[in-house]
Design a protein around this motif. Structure first.
Motif, PDB file in Angstrom:
ATOM      1  N   GLY A 194       1.050  -1.293  -0.067  1.00  0.00           N
ATOM      2  CA  GLY A 194       0.032  -0.532   0.009  1.00  0.00           C
ATOM      3  C   GLY A 194       0.698   1.198  -0.068  1.00  0.00           C
ATOM      4  N   LYS A 195       2.158   0.955  -0.304  1.00  0.00           N
ATOM      5  CA  LYS A 195       2.881   2.937  -0.303  1.00  0.00           C
ATOM      6  C   LYS A 195       4.006   2.299  -1.682  1.00  0.00           C
ATOM      7  N   HIS A 196       3.979   3.555  -1.637  1.00  0.00           N
ATOM      8  CA  HIS A 196       5.389   3.881  -2.946  1.00  0.00           C
ATOM      9  C   HIS A 196       6.993   3.768  -2.254  1.00  0.00           C
ATOM     10  N   HIS A 197       7.907   2.892  -2.515  1.00  0.00           N
ATOM     11  CA  HIS A 197       8.821   3.185  -2.194  1.00  0.00           C
ATOM     12  C   HIS A 197      10.313   3.642  -3.327  1.00  0.00           C
ATOM     13  N   VAL A 198      10.903   4.253  -2.798  1.00  0.00           N
ATOM     14  CA  VAL A 198      12.885   4.116  -3.414  1.00  0.00           C
ATOM     15  C   VAL A 198      12.545   2.393  -3.859  1.00  0.00           C
ATOM     16  N   ALA A 199      12.912   2.428  -5.042  1.00  0.00           N
ATOM     17  CA  ALA A 199      13.585   1.431  -5.012  1.00  0.00           C
ATOM     18  C   ALA A 199      14.384   0.702  -4.785  1.00  0.00           C
TER      19      ALA A 199
END
Length: 195
Positions: free
Chosen positions: A36-41
């Motif tokens: 449910g969250k965007h992360h820096v890869a």
């Protein structure tokens, strides 16, 4: 991890950059959606390999290769902001001992700013570049005006320089505006007394 690895191009081999092929942020770093969250890869990967997410902002996901989309664990390490910036400066090959810019302007405290990764920058060169760009767009050459719009000469006794902004104003015009304002205030006061 399988979803993550499906978006990484490992064709460069174990020593090369493994490029992120999914969506990216404006900065070029990979964007990975998980739980449910965007992360820096690359930061997400370092957290997964360690077993716990990085503590932002104390811990940063840093690249040894200076390639934002790279997700090769061999090119990544966990560091703080200062170490990351110092590492980037060291790899940039910039000569930090220079005393003058390429155009010959001296790097004095008033004529320098330090870019986080690109080294010392000359303020005079930046001003000159901006003036050239404005002239190319048809603007008149810069410089201080010698007369105000009403024709009063801007000499020392007729020049007011704002202490905070440095704006130059004609004292005669400034006094005329103040007189006009004061006259209007007196008229309002007379009307208020008469009412």
């Amino acid at each position: 991890m399988e979803r993550f690895e499906a978006r990484v191009d490992k064709s460069a081999g174990p020593d090369g950059c493994w490029l992120w092929t999914g969506g990216t942020f404006k900065t070029g770093y990979g964007r990975f959606y998980d739980k449910g969250k965007h992360h820096v890869a690359h930061r997400w990967l370092l957290g997964e390999l360690r077993g716990e997410h990085l503590n932002w902002p104390e811990e940063r996901g840093c690249h040894k290769c200076d390639n934002p989309p790279c997700c090769n664990p061999a090119h990544l390490y966990i560091g703080d902001a200062k170490a990351n910036q110092a590492d980037a400066m060291d790899r940039s090959g910039y000569d930090w001992t220079r005393t003058h810019c390429p155009a010959g302007h001296e790097y004095t405290p008033d004529n320098i700013y330090t870019h986080p990764t690109a080294g010392k920058r000359c303020r005079q060169c930046s001003r000159d570049k901006g003036a050239a760009a404005r002239r190319a767009k048809g603007a008149k050459p810069g410089g201080f005006k010698t007369h105000c719009l009403r024709g009063h000469e801007l000499v020392e006794d007729n020049l007011y320089v704002h202490p905070k902004t440095g704006n130059r104003q004609c004292r005669t015009c400034k006094n005329l505006r103040h007189s006009k304002w004061a006259k209007a205030q007196r008229a309002k006061a007379r009307e208020a007394r008469a009412a």
